[in-house]
Design a protein around this motif. Structure first.
Motif, PDB file in Angstrom:
ATOM      1  N   PHE A   1       0.812  -1.213   0.000  1.00  0.00           N
ATOM      2  CA  PHE A   1       0.000   0.000   0.000  1.00  0.00           C
ATOM      3  C   PHE A   1       0.847   1.265   0.000  1.00  0.00           C
ATOM      4  O   PHE A   1       0.349   2.341  -0.338  1.00  0.00           O
ATOM      5  N   ALA A   2       2.116   1.130   0.376  1.00  0.00           N
ATOM      6  CA  ALA A   2       2.983   2.317   0.378  1.00  0.00           C
ATOM      7  C   ALA A   2       3.475   2.642  -1.026  1.00  0.00           C
ATOM      8  O   ALA A   2       3.850   3.782  -1.306  1.00  0.00           O
ATOM      9  N   VAL A   3       3.453   1.628  -1.931  1.00  0.00           N
ATOM     10  CA  VAL A   3       4.033   1.845  -3.266  1.00  0.00           C
ATOM     11  C   VAL A   3       3.407   3.038  -4.001  1.00  0.00           C
ATOM     12  O   VAL A   3       4.135   3.939  -4.436  1.00  0.00           O
ATOM     13  N   PRO A   4       2.061   3.108  -4.146  1.00  0.00           N
ATOM     14  CA  PRO A   4       1.496   4.255  -4.883  1.00  0.00           C
ATOM     15  C   PRO A   4       1.799   5.597  -4.222  1.00  0.00           C
ATOM     16  O   PRO A   4       2.029   6.593  -4.923  1.00  0.00           O
ATOM     17  N   ILE A   5       1.825   5.620  -2.873  1.00  0.00           N
ATOM     18  CA  ILE A   5       2.129   6.883  -2.187  1.00  0.00           C
ATOM     19  C   ILE A   5       3.585   7.272  -2.470  1.00  0.00           C
ATOM     20  O   ILE A   5       3.888   8.433  -2.773  1.00  0.00           O
TER      21      ILE A   5
END
Lengths: 276, 263
Positions: free
Chosen positions: B19-23
């Protein structure tokens, strides 16, 4: 009873009236005379296909979101409900589930857009071109990942309270009777949680089915899913050569949503048996 | 039945990482230097030193509008919803399920459906109340009903309204005194949580504003992103951070922890 008037009037004006006007417009012809002819649009192959797309997108992202979200809830089991870990996860989930919309479209353009960092890395390091068969991010396939991105956090928010229904005493009873961790989950955990899990799954389906913002920004043209088809019907005079298509589509959406939410409330009342 | 430490952190770590990848990708995107490649902080510096030119005026207008809308929506919740819930709780408890059904209806009726009819409703509203920015909050009040109702309801169920009211009445308090000095202070937490969630929902709203051709923060971001996607993403990240902090505060308020108290 007089004190209830302001709120009732407000709800009638801004919830009941717009809904009635939206659905009602589907029953009017171009001159404003009542007709049932528009309803045939719900049988139009293009419209049926759009509803099919919406349902597929909602179902797949709801199932993936529910399973991954439930895993996260399991990982949080036993952590203090007022602890720092729980409140951070709650806040992150709240933001990603409710605030998403436009931001998610930006995020996924920056990630797997044509110049996105993951796209570029995959191409430079492994020579994999994810868009070898054309750019799919701005079309139906591109909606799956962003939708899962807001479905998982919504699952965490809705399913976590249900997990609290699992009483430590049941685990103790299971252990006293010689049960293993596997018997606990198979015989007690899953059966007790099943109605809540399915209820949350339906809520996720409804959530994906009614979302508009992410899809509208990613797919700035076209009407791959029902909300985008409503946009097309609202912004141009006639779509598919039909009058008042938006109203008919609204009726179709409400029928699907009502069925889903009715099923949801049945499951909720079953689930609440264990939450006393 | 609880997961082991290893299992817990393996699951949270893996999901968190994904979930951190797009941010992270958004952040990387804002640091890119045009065509020559490489990264720097120039866009962030331009933004924070106030050097953005008039082309970004739209964002400030949108932000201003969204703040106005958030305030009016919170007022609607506090002035229309909370008193109604109190009245029903005190005088017509049998109507509570009806109120709950009505308040949860907006989950079943998508915003994209409401907006079709709202276009007509706003035709009339504009004639009666003018076409001020704040009028859109009347539609937003409906969107936040499910969230606001739940927040206030959770608080209401935890307070023994009946006993408090009878105690105050038997000590000679008038009804207005009971409501203002006894009940509302006890409902502070629910009202606060409802207000915060209303602010978060309004700041993130796109559907209705976009289709009614109004300008709010989100529609302005989309417009700006057409010319300068980089700066639009910076604004989106800042809005995201703000919403996160807001919800973190809700969590703290909701769990009833006061500073200095450890339990």
């Amino acid at each position: 009873m007089l004190g209830l008037v302001p709120f009732s009037a407000y709800v009638v004006l801004f919830l009941a009236l717009p809904t009635a006007l939206a659905v009602g417009s589907g029953f009017l012809d171009a001159e404003g005379a009542p007709t049932l002819a528009n309803l045939s649009a719900l049988g139009d192959p293009v419209v049926l296909n759009t509803f099919g797309n919406s349902m597929l997108l909602s179902a797949v992202t709801a199932v993936v979101g529910a399973v991954v979200g439930a895993l996260v809830c399991y990982a949080l089991l036993g952590s203090r409900s007022d602890g720092r870990l729980r409140s951070t996860v709650d806040a992150i989930s709240g933001v990603l589930a409710q605030f998403g919309g436009v931001m998610l479209a930006f995020a996924f353009t920056a990630t797997i857009g044509v110049q996105g960092i993951v796209t570029v890395l995959l191409a430079d390091v492994w020579g994999v071109d994810i868009f070898a068969e054309g750019v799919w991010l701005y079309d139906l396939p591109g909606l799956f990942l962003p939708y899962i991105y807001f479905q998982v956090p919504l699952m965490v928010i809705t399913f976590l309270p249900a997990l609290e229904a699992l009483k430590p005493q049941w685990a103790e009873a299971n252990a006293t009777l010689g049960g293993t961790r596997a018997t606990f989950w198979l015989r007690i955990g899953f059966p007790v949680l099943a109605p809540s899990f399915l209820g949350s799954l339906l809520l996720l389906f409804a959530n994906a089915f009614s979302s508009y913002a992410t899809a509208a920004v990613l797919a700035s043209q076209g009407s791959q899913i029902v909300p985008l088809q409503i946009r097309a019907a609202l912004t141009s005079e006639t779509v598919l050569g039909r009058e008042n298509l938006a109203g008919v589509l609204a009726l179709g959406m409400i029928l699907v949503m009502a069925a889903v939410m009715a099923l949801y409330s049945v499951l909720q009342s079953r689930a609440s048996r264990w939450q006393r | 039945m609880t997961p082991s430490r290893t299992t817990r952190w393996a699951i949270l770590g893996l999901v968190g990482l994904i979930f951190a990848v797009p941010i992270a990708a958004m952040t990387e995107f804002t640091l890119r230097r045009g065509l020559e490649g490489g990264h720097d902080l120039s866009r962030w510096i331009t933004l924070f030193t106030g050097q953005l030119d008039g082309g970004y005026r739209q964002v400030w207008v949108g932000l201003g509008n969204s703040v106005v809308l958030a305030i009016v929506t919170v007022l609607l919740v506090l002035v229309l919803l909370v008193p109604t819930m109190l009245l029903i709780r005190l005088r017509f408890p049998r109507l509570m399920p009806v109120l709950e059904f009505v308040c949860l209806l907006p989950i079943t009726i998508p915003a994209i459906v409401l907006v079709i009819g709202l276009a007509t409703v706003y035709g009339v509203v504009a004639r009666m109340l003018g076409s001020g920015v704040w009028t859109l909050a009347l539609a937003y009040g409906v969107l936040v009903l499910p969230f606001a109702f739940r927040a206030v309801q959770a608080n209401l169920q935890a307070v023994d309204v009946q006993t408090l009211t009878e105690a105050a009445r038997s000590l000679g308090a008038s009804w207005p005194t009971v409501v203002v000095r006894v009940l509302l202070p006890n409902l502070r937490r629910g009202m606060l949580a409802a207000s915060f969630i209303a602010v978060a929902v309004v700041l993130g709203e796109f559907t209705i504003a976009s289709l009614l051709n109004r300008t709010n923060l989100q529609t302005a971001l989309v417009v700006v992103s057409k010319n300068d996607p980089f700066t639009a993403v910076i604004f989106a990240l800042l809005a995201l951070l703000f919403a996160f902090l807001l919800l973190l505060v809700i969590g703290r308020v909701g769990s009833g922890r006061r500073p200095g108290r450890t339990s």
